[in-house]
Design an enzyme around this catalytic site. Structure first.
Site, short mmCIF file in Angstrom:
data_model
loop_
_atom_site.label_atom_id
_atom_site.label_comp_id
_atom_site.label_asym_id
_atom_site.label_seq_id
_atom_site.Cartn_x
_atom_site.Cartn_y
_atom_site.Cartn_z
N HIS A 35 0.79 -1.13 0.02
CA HIS A 35 -0.12 0.03 -0.05
C HIS A 35 0.82 1.01 -0.22
O HIS A 35 2.13 0.96 0.06
CB HIS A 35 -1.14 -0.06 1.23
CG HIS A 35 -0.13 -0.34 2.33
ND1 HIS A 35 0.49 0.61 3.10
CD2 HIS A 35 -0.29 -1.41 3.46
CE1 HIS A 35 1.11 0.15 4.39
NE2 HIS A 35 0.57 -0.81 4.20
N HIS A 38 3.93 1.45 2.14
CA HIS A 38 5.09 0.70 1.69
C HIS A 38 5.91 1.60 0.57
O HIS A 38 7.03 1.52 0.35
CB HIS A 38 4.66 -0.54 0.93
CG HIS A 38 4.45 -1.86 1.98
ND1 HIS A 38 2.95 -2.10 1.94
CD2 HIS A 38 4.86 -2.52 2.86
CE1 HIS A 38 2.79 -3.11 2.84
NE2 HIS A 38 3.84 -3.35 3.56
N GLN A 154 8.21 -3.08 16.94
CA GLN A 154 9.01 -3.77 15.65
C GLN A 154 10.32 -3.05 15.20
O GLN A 154 11.50 -3.55 15.33
CB GLN A 154 8.07 -4.02 14.37
CG GLN A 154 9.10 -4.67 13.35
CD GLN A 154 8.14 -5.11 12.26
OE1 GLN A 154 7.55 -6.15 12.18
NE2 GLN A 154 7.96 -4.35 10.92
N SER A 187 -1.77 -3.41 5.57
CA SER A 187 -2.20 -4.48 4.71
C SER A 187 -3.55 -5.07 5.13
O SER A 187 -4.44 -5.42 4.47
CB SER A 187 -1.24 -5.62 4.53
OG SER A 187 0.03 -5.00 4.11
N ARG A 188 -3.65 -5.27 6.50
CA ARG A 188 -4.95 -5.56 7.14
C ARG A 188 -6.16 -4.91 7.02
O ARG A 188 -7.09 -5.17 7.10
CB ARG A 188 -4.68 -5.69 8.65
CG ARG A 188 -3.59 -6.98 9.09
CD ARG A 188 -3.93 -7.29 10.54
NE ARG A 188 -2.93 -8.65 11.02
CZ ARG A 188 -1.92 -8.72 10.91
NH1 ARG A 188 -1.12 -7.70 10.71
NH2 ARG A 188 -1.45 -9.82 11.17
#
Ligand code: PAF
Length: 254
Positions: A35, A38, A154, A187-188
């Protein structure tokens, strides 16, 4: 044209024989379903490096819930188009066996921050993330690797791992890209229903509000979110919520 590489030894050969040692490699690891978030990482990577490598690998070891893994969106044709548009040189697209010749018997484990926030409710998640990212960095051998701040925990854990293991790579954080509604791109989001898409931006609005965490939790529940956690640490406010079966995370600077 982006060159698609499925075989790790093929990439290692290209890297050794075709990429001159004075050329810098920039790397954007992804799980696909690309998306605009990214895209912004890849564009930054393109500006700062001679060779741009993206990987798409939906890494099973970081999914603590097998349904979440099974339902993870894949949009390969669309992804390739975006990589072409962004002038990416190489796509690394490996399968499980080539990434895990050891069958995941060797793991990278961080035993403090990785157990908090998302790690508290997703046991083993960051072991899988750190392990696959170390493998990918060892394979690609980039000068720089790019990670979005939507996944701030992360990013911090990966940066810490690279420093702890003296890995010769610079980890570059990139600001979260948001929809006009404020919803962090993910993405979710593709898994949200039309109704849920309308509700989802409330999460960010409340997270960045002046309300305290208790009030935010109450308001989220009123708006039909199920709160996984809300927390504040190191000058940031973090949260994870479920809308139906879809887990969304976000964080804001306080
Ligand atoms: O952020 C992601 O998409 C993944 O966690 C990553 C860094 C590609 C590792 O699988």
């Amino acid at each position: 044209m982006v060159e698609v590489i499925k075989n790790i030894s093929e990439w290692l050969k290209i890297q050794k024989e075709e990429i001159k040692s004075d050329k810098s490699i920039g790397f954007v690891p992804t799980m696909g379903a690309l998306h605009q978030g990214h895209k912004s990482l890849i564009e930054k990577c393109r500006k700062e490096n001679d060779i741009v490598v993206v990987s798409i690998f939906v890494n099973p070891t970081q999914f603590n819930d097998s349904n979440d893994f099974k339902n993870y969106p894949t949009t390969y044709e669309h992804d390739i188009k975006m990589l072409e548009e962004c002038n990416v040189d190489y796509l690394i697209f490996p399968n499980f066996d080539s990434m895990y010749p050891d069958g995941y018997h060797y793991k990278v484990i961080e035993d403090d921050f990785s157990k908090k926030l998302c790690g508290a409710t997703r046991p083993g998640h960051f072991d899988g993330v750190l392990t696959v990212v170390m493998k990918l960095i060892n394979i690609v051998k980039p000068a720089r690797a790019y990670f979005g701040e939507k996944d701030f925990q992360q990013y911090k854990l990966i940066d810490g791992m690279c420093k702890a293991f003296f890995m010769d790579v610079e980890i570059i954080p990139c600001e979260t890209v948001r929809e006009q509604s404020g919803l962090a791109m993910s993405s979710r989001n593709k898994l949200l229903s039309e109704d849920e898409i309308k509700i989802a931006p409330i999460f960010y609005k409340l997270l960045k509000s002046d309300l305290d965490l208790n009030k935010i939790k109450i308001k989220l529940e009123e708006a039909s979110f199920k709160v996984d956690y809300l927390d504040e640490t190191d000058g940031r406010r973090f949260g994870a919520v479920f809308l139906g079966n879809v887990r969304l995370i976000d964080n804001v600077k306080k």
